[in-house]
Every structure is written in structure tokens, then in C-alpha cells.
Design an enzyme around this catalytic site. Sequence first.
Site, PDB file in Angstrom:
ATOM      1  N   LYS A 142      -2.482  -7.688  50.197  1.00  0.00           N
ATOM      2  CA  LYS A 142      -1.391  -8.010  49.264  1.00  0.00           C
ATOM      3  C   LYS A 142      -0.118  -8.336  50.040  1.00  0.00           C
ATOM      4  CE  LYS A 142       1.157  -4.561  47.367  1.00  0.00           C
ATOM      5  NZ  LYS A 142       2.613  -4.743  47.459  1.00  0.00           N
ATOM      6  N   ASP A 195       2.259   3.526  53.249  1.00  0.00           N
ATOM      7  CA  ASP A 195       1.378   3.132  52.146  1.00  0.00           C
ATOM      8  C   ASP A 195       0.062   3.920  52.126  1.00  0.00           C
ATOM      9  OD1 ASP A 195       3.287   1.353  51.348  1.00  0.00           O
ATOM     10  OD2 ASP A 195       2.256  -0.447  52.028  1.00  0.00           O
TER      11      ASP A 195
END
Length: 427
Positions: free
Chosen positions: A22, A306
Site C-alpha cells: 500500500k 506498522d
Amino acid sequence: MEVIRVEGGHPVTGTVTVEGAKNSALKLMAATILAPGINTLTNVPNISDVHIMGKVLKELGASIEVVDPHVLRIDTSKVDSWETPYSLVAQMRASTAVLGPLLARFGKAVVAMPGGCNIGARKIDMHILGLEALGVEFDVDHGDIHASAPDGLKGSSVSLDFASVGATENLIMASVHAQGTTVIDNAAREPEIVDLANMLNEMGADIQGAGSPVIEIHGVGELHPVTHAVVGDRIEAGTFAAIGAMVGQPLTVRGFEPIHLGLVLKKFEQMGIAVERGDREITVSRTGKIMPVDVQTLPFPGFPTDMQAQTMCLLSVAKGTCVVTENVFESRFMFASELQRMGSNIVIQGHHAVVHGVEGLSGAEVRSPDLRGGAALVMAGLVADGITTVSDIHHIDRGYERFVEKLQALGAHIRRVRIPDEELGFF
Ligand code: UD1
């Protein structure tokens, strides 16, 4: 309203393939502005953040053909606007990635100021200071940032206070046509930065040092369109690796470079998780208890922020106590309070979380606080006793393609359920 409902205690095993990253795809899409013509991106994840970046590009005058769900043909020859409205920037902060390419192509850009975000203040001061060094003037008016380079962009030396991913990317993209050489010191080193520099070099740019703390960009003339494959998503891969580690049965994760998860996999091994590294794949499994290990997030090659929530989820059932320190974003522990509802024992002290391992988790109704926290709650539900219902799953859809379907294929008892708002306990 849709929720994800998962019943814990079932085997989750087999092979899963991750999509393109992404965080790379979004910037590569923005970078197509720099090469007027038809660019083709392959291995693009079919997720909502990519759809929003598609809208941003269309707003600027690009046209996008979806050749298949993972292949986008982006025609940027007719881009004739340099204004990105708040309605889109508010939906996705990464829309600010068009600032650099618009400045490089038009010498001006108007981008709405990104609002606050649920993982901290997320300022853009480093983007602005860096671009000012290249000759860009800024004016903030009615919530919009007006940027212009009246005398053109000029190569310069920029030292970032912190190795910001977004600032590094905007500076690289802004300086591809700048007069002379731009040097970015303390640049971010994430694999997604390397992917961006690789694609820009394929387009004809001259960027050296991507992946190291010093990046040099020698300004060149026009760039030409290319076909480029998005790098595999190390964070999606890390999430599935964490799921495999949590459940215990062997899980093979394909489609990414294991080296991009270097420190994450080392920490997993210290926790007692077996990791077999192969060619663009890993297999994780576990027989004993998870051992407590301290973790602190840092820019790449440090431990990725993340992966913090998924790792904390693992540690919540470890045999002992450890400390998770978040150094990249403020307020990124909201996930912990949701996990408390499932029986974890986590004490937050500033940017440290003291995680006392518990014997097991119990299914509960929880809310996805953000993208990674949402995935980690689903992960908790896979081993929790009984049923877990995760709401606010639009966060998960931003970054995980077919997350529920991929888990179903691995054997998980999980599904998306549409339920009326009032049926959720917390309304
Ligand atoms: C990107 C990733 C995100 C990841 C993060 C760190 C995308 C779309 N998102 O976000 O998933 O968690 O990198 O790896 O690629 N900061 C400032 N001023 C600035 C810029 C940043 O103070 O001008 C601060 C931020 O508030 C944050 C830290 O620096 O505390 C890191 O931010 P940054 O690396 O820029 O993250 P993003 O590019 O926003």
C-alpha cells in the site's frame, strides 16, 4: 454497518500470498504525474486507499483504466490541475504525496492541509522546510497550502530532523527536474522509498543512494512513462506472520522479500517462533509459549511502527512481562485499550506500554482504532475464547485486500456481517 466476526480456537494454517505494498503503490501512483503519458502499475493492491489516490489523480485530470484489479493504466498526459481538495485529503493523508510531483511538473500546487489523524498529530513541517530549501514558497489560506516556485526549483542540501517517509518521498519527487543536485540527509530508508526511486530512475530520473541515509537527486529534463511492479507488502506479510505465530500452526507467507522484515523476524525468533526464510516467502510456526521480548519502533531498518499493534497482540499472551516503546507516532496505543476488553493486561506509560502476558484472551465486541490496530484485533479474535466482533472495519479495508477471505482460506472461522447499528452493544 459491517463488522468482522471471528470465532477463536480454530486452526489457521496453509499458504497466503500478499499483495503489493500500500505505502509504495500510493506514492508510485502520485509519481506518474511526473511522466506525462500512459504509465502501467502492476501488483497494485485493490484496497480503499488506492481507490482514493485514484480519485485524487482523476481530480487533477488523469484518467485511469483498471486493466484488472491489480493492474492500473494511468494516463497523466492531460493532467492540467494542481489542486487537491480537502474532501480527498481528509479521507487519506497520503494524498499529500502529490505535492512534490505537482511542484516538479507545474512549479505550483494547492493541497488541502491534512487534518489531525487518529495516530497522532502527523505534521508536515519537514515536507515544507525541505521544499523551501529547494526554492518553494508557501502560503496557508483557508485551510489550503499554496506552494509555488516562482524562480523554478533549485537543487539544495536538506537535512531532515527525523527520517520521515513522506517528507523524503515528496522531496525526491519535487527535485527530479530541479536545477543542479539535491542532497537529502537523514533520509528515510524504507523499501518503499527504494521502490519509488527505482521507478523514477526507470522513467529517466537520476537518483542515487535510495535505501541509505543520504540520497542524491541530479535534476534531469522530461521523464517518460513506464511499466512498474509494486514491491510486495512487508507489513501485510508481517501481519500474516504474526497471525501464524499467534495461532501456532505452520503458515507460509509469499510474495515479499523476507529481508524487508529483517528485525521483525529476528524479534519473532527471540519470542520462540520458528521462522524459515525462503525465496520471497517465509514459514512461521510455534510449539512452545511466546517469550516476552522488549520492542521499540524506529524508522527502517528499525522495528516498523506498522507492526507494533500486531506484535503487542502476540506479547499480550507471552509468558512474562515486556515493554513496547513507540518512538515514531504519538497516540498509537489505542489498540491496547481495545485489547484490554479481551482480557489483556497492558499498562500505558507515555510512549511505553508495559505488557504483562496473560494465559489467554476472551472474545469481545471491539472497535478497530486504526488500520494496523484493527488487523491486530482480528488476530486476537482468532485465538480468543468465543466470538469477537470487530467494528469500524473500514480502517482494515484501507490497507488489507480480502483480509477476511484470505483468513477463511487458511481455515479461520471468520466472516463479514452486516448488522444494524443498534444491535452493537456500544451504541
Ligand atoms: C508513512 C507510512 C505509515 C508508516 C510511517 C512510518 C504511508 C502512506 N504511510 O507515513 O504507514 O507508519 O511512514 O513508517 O506511506 N513528522 C513530522 N513532520 C513532518 C513529517 C513527519 O513531525 O513533516 C513526524 C510524524 O508526525 C511522525 C513521524 O514524523 O511522528 C514519522 O512520520 P513519517 O515517516 O513522515 O510517516 P508518514 O510518511 O506519514
